[in-house]
Design an enzyme around this catalytic site. Structure first.
Site, PDB file in Angstrom:
ATOM      1  CG  HIS A 198     108.011  -5.191  31.386  1.00 54.39           C
ATOM      2  ND1 HIS A 198     108.515  -6.133  31.083  1.00 54.39           N
ATOM      3  CD2 HIS A 198     108.747  -4.879  32.773  1.00 54.39           C
ATOM      4  CE1 HIS A 198     109.527  -6.862  31.780  1.00 54.39           C
ATOM      5  NE2 HIS A 198     109.729  -6.073  32.874  1.00 54.39           N
TER       6      HIS A 198
ATOM      7  CG  HIS B  75     112.872  -2.647  32.623  1.00 52.00           C
ATOM      8  ND1 HIS B  75     113.944  -3.190  32.738  1.00 52.00           N
ATOM      9  CD2 HIS B  75     111.810  -3.371  32.897  1.00 52.00           C
ATOM     10  CE1 HIS B  75     113.654  -4.459  33.095  1.00 52.00           C
ATOM     11  NE2 HIS B  75     112.289  -4.331  33.348  1.00 52.00           N
TER      12      HIS B  75
ATOM     13  CG  HIS C 136     109.407  -5.106  37.783  1.00 50.45           C
ATOM     14  ND1 HIS C 136     109.571  -3.733  36.897  1.00 50.45           N
ATOM     15  CD2 HIS C 136     109.969  -5.897  36.797  1.00 50.45           C
ATOM     16  CE1 HIS C 136     110.289  -3.850  35.942  1.00 50.45           C
ATOM     17  NE2 HIS C 136     110.474  -5.141  35.993  1.00 50.45           N
TER      18      HIS C 136
ATOM     19  CD  GLU D 196     114.932  -6.773  37.946  1.00 46.20           C
ATOM     20  OE1 GLU D 196     115.958  -6.070  38.834  1.00 46.20           O
ATOM     21  OE2 GLU D 196     115.172  -6.676  36.509  1.00 46.20           O
TER      22      GLU D 196
ATOM     23  CD  GLU E 222      91.510   7.439  39.537  1.00 41.50           C
ATOM     24  OE1 GLU E 222      90.799   7.375  40.195  1.00 41.50           O
ATOM     25  OE2 GLU E 222      91.993   6.489  38.786  1.00 41.50           O
TER      26      GLU E 222
HETATM   27  O1  2HA Z   1     111.691 -11.053  35.561  1.00 40.18           O
HETATM   28  O2  2HA Z   1     110.949  -8.017  34.483  1.00 40.18           O
HETATM   29  O3  2HA Z   1     113.088  -6.828  35.130  1.00 40.18           O
HETATM   30  C1  2HA Z   1     112.060 -10.312  34.274  1.00 40.18           C
HETATM   31  C2  2HA Z   1     111.905  -8.837  34.460  1.00 40.18           C
HETATM   32  C3  2HA Z   1     113.496  -8.236  34.816  1.00 40.18           C
HETATM   33 ZN    ZN Z   2     111.305  -6.037  33.969  1.00 41.35          ZN
END
Ligand code: 2HA
Ligand code: ZN
Length: 271
Positions: free
Chosen positions: A141, A210, A139, A116, A169
């Site tokens: 999940h 995602h 990033h 990414e 908040e």
């Molecule tokens: O690297 O989260 O979006 C793994 C991820 C790809």
């Molecule tokens: Zn990801």
């Protein structure tokens, strides 16, 4: 030269990866982090003239040339970063051509930076244009945030307003709201550009089905933003199928934002 494994940036990155893993936000190789480093600070730990390898990036990041980033590796597990930072992390410098990464440290097993990287570097560029203190792109999940993208409209205004209602908040922590992208193929320049485009207006961008991106001046700030969204999404999911007897209404959200003096998205409320 000091031991880079003891540097604040490697230690903090490793600790953050473990913390994110413990939250259940980074299963398997899920998630990635990039941290813009201070060149002078890095020189205490590394000979920055010594390039171990060069790795093509496949996109242009000319405005970042000469800049150093600590980044997580592709295919690497967040749960393993703390035990072996040198394999799971790397320090890269954006080369003069703007399209190549020079590896200065890490990815010891021959690995490379996160898939990414386009979304990360393009987001750094977009945020640096509005905030000179920008240093972190994160990033992951988070479970409830993902769940919410299955059952809630992806309209940015509606998505944000629901999150704001879920905890007092929220409007204070992310008064500009959250950007939302529809499902897109990940790991591409296209999703990178779309994310960066949203980052002009938001520090948080949800990738439907995602995960989420959060940015900030440091790891704590990006983490804190994501943590606050995830908590709100959890409350939404816990209450989604129950009759809603109470909420924080739009006039109360306005009072909150005004009391804390934050510049909130007024067009996201029905006032
Ligand atoms: O690297 O989260 O979006 C793994 C991820 C790809
Ligand atoms: Zn990801």
């Amino acid at each position: 030269m000091s031991d880079i494994l003891q540097s604040p940036f490697v230690r903090e990155m490793a600790k953050t990866a473990s913390n994110m893993y413990s939250h259940g936000w980074d299963e398997r190789n899920g998630g990635n982090i990039s941290l813009l480093l201070d060149c002078e600070e890095v020189k205490e730990y590394l000979d920055t003239e010594r390039v171990l390898r060069t790795i093509p990036m496949g996109f242009d990041a000319s405005s970042l040339k000469g800049r150093l980033f600590l980044v997580t590796g592709t295919g690497k597990y967040f749960k393993n970063v703390e035990d072996d930072p040198e394999t799971n992390l790397g320090v890269i410098r954006i080369a003069k051509d703007g399209c190549t990464a020079e590896l200065l440290w890490g990815f010891k097993d021959g690995g490379r930076f996160t898939s990414e990287l386009p979304a990360h570097l393009m987001s750094h560029m977009a945020r640096l244009a509005v905030d000179g203190g920008q240093r972190t792109v994160m990033h992951c999940h988070p479970t409830n945030t993902l769940a919410m993208t299955y059952v809630h409209t992806l309209d940015e205004r509606e998505f944000t307003r629901t999150l704001w209602q879920m905890s007092t908040e929220c409007i204070v922590v992310f008064p500009e709201g959250v950007g939302v992208l529809p499902w897109m193929l990940c790991g591409t320049n296209e999703i990178g550009r779309a994310t960066a485009e949203k980052m002009r207006d938001f520090r948080l961008v949800v990738w439907a089905q995602h995960g989420i991106y959060g940015v900030g001046k440091d790891l704590d700030e990006a983490f804190g933003l994501i943590e606050t969204v995830e908590k709100a999404a959890e409350i939404f999911m816990l209450t989604a199928r129950l009759p809603r007897l109470n909420t924080i209404d739009d006039s109360q959200l306005k009072v909150l934002a005004e009391h804390f003096g934050v510049n909130y998205r007024k067009d996201f409320l029905n006032l």
